[in-house]
Design an enzyme around this catalytic site. Structure first.
Site, PDB file in Angstrom:
ATOM      1  CG  ASP A 444     -27.363 -17.187   3.575  1.00  0.00           C
ATOM      2  OD1 ASP A 444     -27.416 -18.182   4.321  1.00  0.00           O
ATOM      3  OD2 ASP A 444     -26.374 -16.909   2.877  1.00  0.00           O
ATOM      4  CG  ASP A 512     -21.605 -21.894   2.144  1.00  0.00           C
ATOM      5  OD1 ASP A 512     -22.491 -21.692   1.305  1.00  0.00           O
ATOM      6  OD2 ASP A 512     -21.501 -21.255   3.200  1.00  0.00           O
TER       7      ASP A 512
HETATM    8  C1  GLA Z   1     -23.555 -17.964   3.033  1.00  0.00           C
HETATM    9  C2  GLA Z   1     -24.171 -18.730   1.881  1.00  0.00           C
HETATM   10  C3  GLA Z   1     -23.386 -18.454   0.627  1.00  0.00           C
HETATM   11  C4  GLA Z   1     -23.356 -16.972   0.343  1.00  0.00           C
HETATM   12  C5  GLA Z   1     -22.801 -16.235   1.536  1.00  0.00           C
HETATM   13  C6  GLA Z   1     -22.918 -14.741   1.365  1.00  0.00           C
HETATM   14  O1  GLA Z   1     -22.322 -18.472   3.373  1.00  0.00           O
HETATM   15  O2  GLA Z   1     -24.224 -20.086   2.163  1.00  0.00           O
HETATM   16  O3  GLA Z   1     -23.941 -19.148  -0.463  1.00  0.00           O
HETATM   17  O4  GLA Z   1     -24.649 -16.534   0.040  1.00  0.00           O
HETATM   18  O5  GLA Z   1     -23.469 -16.592   2.734  1.00  0.00           O
HETATM   19  O6  GLA Z   1     -22.422 -14.047   2.437  1.00  0.00           O
END
Ligand code: GLA
Length: 692
Positions: A444, A512
Site C-alpha cells: 500500500d 477504497d
Molecule cells: C488503504 C487501502 C485499504 C486498506 C487501508 C489500510 O486505504 O486502500 O484497502 O488497506 O489502507 O489502512
C-alpha cells in the site's frame, strides 16, 4: 543518403517513419495498412517569417530547439548552457519485431535511441527511448517523454481520461480537443486518483464497435504527464512520460537513461482497444509468474476488522472464508509495530506481540491447515513518528529543515533515493517472507509526497523518478527471491492502478469505495484500458445502512473482475454463507472467461440506465453476462433489451437466464434484441451462454 522509410507492421496496422533530407526523423503514417512502396517523406511545404518548415513537420520525437515550439518530448541543457537541440539520424536496426533508430546531436555527442517492439499478433507497439551521453561532459535533462504520437488528419479528436478522486477513481470524461493543449498529470509521486497515465484519442463519433481510436498507455506510475495538443494547422499530437514538473536528471559523461515504456495502438472502436490491451497485458506486461494464471478468490480483512486484528478472530473469519470458497486469506493493516490506529506503527514491520502473543504462525498455520494461502499488508514506503524506525532514523524521510512536514494520515514518506532506506524496506519484507509462509503481499501507499527535500542527492529533482524506480526494484527483487509471491499494488485504493505498477505487481486494488453501485462506474472506467484480471473487486458490507443493496447485487458487481471478499463474515447468516458459496463456485467455473476472455461493455448507467457487461472465452464456447439495474428501475423503466457480442454467429448456444433456457444461434443473440424486465431497483442478473 538516408535510409528514408521504416515500416512497422503489426496485425492490422502500419506505423511508418522516415528521414527527411535534413536528417530529421519524421512521422509518416499510423493506421490501416497501405502498400509500403507508396510511403514517402514529404518536404516541408510552407515557410514564412512566423512559421518555419519545422512547424509543419511531423517529428517522430520532438526535441526543443530552433523553432520547435510545440509540446516537445525532449529538452536538455548541455554543459555550455546551450538548451537548443538538433537531433538527426545516425543509425538504425530493424529485425525480429524490433526497430531501433538512433538520433544524435552531433555537436554534443548525445544520442537518443528510439526503440519500437511489435509483432503480427496484435496492434500494440511498445516504445521507449534511451538517452546516451557519449561525451565527457555533464548533461542536464529537463524533459524526457517516452513517446510522441502524431495523429492523422486535421480534424479534432475526442480525448478520454478520468477526472477522479479518492473513492471515485476512473470516472471517465470525454473532451473534444479543438485547440490548445489538454494535460493529464500527477505531481504527487504516484499516479494518484485523478488522471490516469494514458492518452485515448478517437474520432468524435467513435463508439464501442466502430471509429478510429488511437491510444497509448504509459508504463510508469510516478508523477507523470500526458500532453495532447492541437496545433494551428489542426494536427493533434500527444507526448507522454515522466512529468517534467520539478523534474530534471543529470547524466554524467558516459551515462545513459532509459524512459518508461509506452504501449500504443490503433483500433476500430473502444471494445477492440480494451480487448487488445487486456490480452497484451497478460501476455506481455504483467510479471510472468502469474500473468497467465487465474488469480485466486481472496478474502481481505480490512473492512471487517480494520486495525483490531488478532489470531483467534482472523481464524474465525478464515474458517468462513474457506467455507464459502476463498483460496487465499489476506490480513490487512494492524498486525505490526504499535499499530492500534492510523497514528502509529508504520516503519516497524515486526509482528505486534500484544495482538499475536503466540506469534503470527498460529494464524498462518491455521489458514494453511484450512487449505488457503496466506497474505499480508505492508505500507513499505512510509514511517510514522510513533515508530522505532523514526526514532532511529528521523532523517530517512523526505524533508526540509525549515518546513514543517505535512503528515497526511499522520505519516511521512521514506526517502527511497537513499540506498540504505531501500535495503531496510527490502529486508523488512524479506525477513517476514523468509520466516513465514506468506505468499501474497498487498503493498500500500497512502499519501502523496510533500516537503520533498533530499539532502543526499546532488540533483534533488531526480527524486520523483528515483523513488518510483526504487519501488519497482524492490518489488522485482522480492519476486525474484520468492517466485511464488503474488503482489498487489494499492495506493489508498486506485492510486497505483496503472501499467507502471502492473509491470511489477500482479494486480491492483481499484478503489477504497466498495459500494457496489458506485463501483460499477469505477469498474466501467477502469476497464477502458486496464486488464480485467488485475482488477481486485471485493464484496463488502459497505454503505449497507445508507443504501441497502442485496448480496446478489454485490456479487453481481464484484464477479466482473477478480472476485474477492471483504465483508465481516462473522455477521453473515447461514443463508448468506450458502449464497456466497454458490456465487463463488459459479465465479470459479467462469473465472478464466472473465479474467482472460474478450470483454464487452454493453450498457452503462449514464447512457442506458442500467449496466451490462459480457465476457466471452477466446474459443467462443462460453460467455457470461452481468446485468445490474439502477436504483430507479421500476414500472417506468423496466423494459430493457440487450444485444450480445463476440459469439460465433453460426454456432448454437444455450442461454440460461435463471430458470429459463433457450437454444439459438450466436447470430440470433447478436442480431436480435434480448428482452429484459428490470422491474426492481438494484437487481442483479447473471446470464450464461454455453455452446451446444
Ligand atoms: C488503504 C487501502 C485499504 C486498506 C487501508 C489500510 O486505504 O486502500 O484497502 O488497506 O489502507 O489502512
Amino acid at each position: 543518403m538516408y535510409p528514408d522509410i521504416f515500416v512497422i507492421e503489426t496485425l492490422n496496422t502500419h506505423y511508418v517513419l522516415g528521414v527527411d533530407k535534413n536528417g530529421r526523423l519524421n512521422h509518416i503514417h499510423w493506421g490501416k495498412k497501405a502498400d509500403p512502396e507508396d510511403y514517402e517523406v514529404r518536404d516541408n511545404w510552407e515557410q514564412n517569417s512566423n512559421h518555419s518548415g519545422l512547424d509543419y513537420t511531423d517529428m517522430e520525437y520532438t526535441a526543443f530547439g530552433g523553432t520547435m515550439y510545440r509540446n516537445c518530448a525532449f529538452k536538455c541543457e548541455y554543459y555550455d548552457k546551450c538548451r537548443d537541440s538538433v537531433f538527426t539520424y545516425l543509425k538504425s536496426e530493424q529485425s525480429d519485431g524490433r526497430l531501433a533508430v538512433t538520433l544524435c546531436d552531433k555537436s554534443y555527442g548525445v544520442e537518443l535511441e528510439l526503440t519500437y517492439l511489435y509483432s503480427d499478433e496484435s496492434d500494440i507497439i511498445t516504445r521507449f527511448v534511451t538517452v546516451k551521453n557519449n561525451s565527457n561532459k555533464t548533461l542536464k535533462i529537463e524533459k524526457f517523454m517516452s513517446a510522441e504520437l502524431t495523429l492523422p488528419g486535421t480534424r479534432p479528436y475526442a480525448v478520454k481520461n478520468p477526472n477522479g478522486a479518492w473513492g471515485s477513481e476512473f470516472l471517465t470524461k470525454t473532451t473534444i480537443l479543438e485547440n490548445g493543449t489538454i494535460a493529464f498529470e500527477s505531481r504527487k509521486g504516484t499516479a494518484g486518483h485523478t488522471n490516469s497515465p494514458y492518452a485515448v484519442m478517437s474520432a468524435p463519433n467513435a463508439d464501442e464497435d466502430h471509429g478510429a481510436v488511437y491510444f497509448a498507455a504509459l508504463g510508469y506510475g510516478g508523477s507523470f504527464k500526458v500532453e495532447i495538443q492541437r496545433d494551428f494547422a489542426g494536427v493533434t499530437r500527444a507526448v507522454l512520460g515522466i512529468s517534467d514538473f520539478d523534474f530534471s536528471y543529470t547524466l554524467k559523461g558516459g551515462e545513459s537513461l532509459t524512459s518508461p515504456k509506452v504501449y500504443m495502438g490503433f483500433t476500430d472502436g473502444f471494445a477492440q482497444m480494451s480487448n487488445m490491451m487486456n490480452e497484451f497485458a497478460y501476455k506481455n506486461i504483467l510479471p510472468k509468474s502469474f500473468a497467465q494464471k487465474p488469480l485466486p478468490v481472496l478474502y481481505n480483512s480490512w473492512e471487517a476488522t480494520e486495525f483490531n486484528v488478532n489470531a483467534r478472530q482472523q481464524l474465525e473469519l478464515a474458517k468462513i472464508a474457506k467455507e464459502i470458497g476463498c483460496e487465499l486469506f489476506v490480513m490487512d493493516d494492524g498486525w505490526f509495530g504499535r499499530r492500534y490506529n492510523d497514528w502509529g506503527g508504520l516503519g516497524d514491520w515486526s509482528v505486534n506481540s500484544e495482538k499475536f502473543p503466540n506469534g503470527i504462525d498460529e494464524l498462518i498455520d491455521g489458514v494453511n491447515e484450512l487449505g488457503m494461502d496466506f497474505g499480508l499488508w505492508f505500507e513499505p514506503e512510509m514511517v510514522q513518528e510513533d515508530s522505532d524506525l523514526y526514532k532511529a532514523h528521523p532523517d530517512w524521510t523526505y524533508h526540509y529543515d525549515n518546513r514543517e512536514a505535512m503528515k497526511l494520515r499522520h505519516q511521512l514518506v521514506l526517502n527511497l533515493t537513499k540506498k540504505e532506506v531501500c535495503e531496510y524496506v527490502f529486508d523488512c519484507m524479506d525477513k517476514m517472507l523468509e520466516k513465514h509462509n506468506i505468499r501474497y503481499i498487498k503493498w500500500d501507499m497512502n499519501r502523496p509526497f510533500s516537503e520533498i527535500g533530499t539532502e543526499n542527492l546532488e540533483n534533488g529533482k531526480e527524486l520523483w523518478l528515483r523513488h518510483t524506480m526504487a519501488v519497482y526494484e524492490i518489488a522485482d527483487r522480492l519476486k525474484e527471491k520468492y517466485p511464488y509471491l503474488q503482489l498487489e499494488a494499492c495506493s489508498s485504493g486506485g492510486g497505483r492502478a496503472e501499467y507502471g505498477a502492473m509491470e511489477h505487481f500482479d494486480m491492483v486494488w481499484t478503489s477504497d469505495n466498495t459500494d457496489p453501485v458506485d463501483r460499477l462506474d469505477i469498474q466501467h472506467g477502469y476497464s477502458l484500458i486496464y486488464p480485467i484480471k488485475c482488477m481486485r473487486a471485493w464484496v463488502t458490507d459497505a454503505n449497507n445502512t445508507r443504501r441497502p443493496v442485496s448480496l446478489d447485487f454485490r456479487f453481481g458487481v464484484s464477479m466482473q473482475g477478480s472476485l474477492s471478499i471483504g465483508s465481516n463474515l462473522l455477521n453473515y447468516s447461514k443463508e448468506d454463507i450458502e449464497k456466497s458459496g454458490r456465487y463463488i463456485e459459479l465465479y470459479k467455473s467462469f473465472r478464466s472467461v472473465i479474467q482472460f476472455g474478450d470483454f464487452y461493455r454493453l450498457k452503462n448507467y449514464a447512457e442506458d440506465g442500467f449496466y451490462s457487461t459480457q465476457y466471452v472465452s477466446k474459443d467462443k464456447k462460453k460467455s457470461v453476462l452481468f446485468i445490474n439495474s439502477n436504483a430507479n428501475s421500476f414500472f417506468n423503466a423496466r423494459f430493457k433489451s440487450i444485444r450480445l457480442k463476440g459469439l460465433s454467429p453460426d454456432e448454437k448456444y444455450r442461454l440460461t437466464d435463471g430458470d429459463t433456457a433457450v437454444i439459438k444461434s450466436g447470430a440470433y443473440f447478436m442480431n436480435k434484441e434480448y428482452a429484459l424486465c428490470l422491474d426492481r431497483p438494484l437487481m442483479s442478473k447473471i446470464i450464461i451462454l454455453e455452446k451446444v
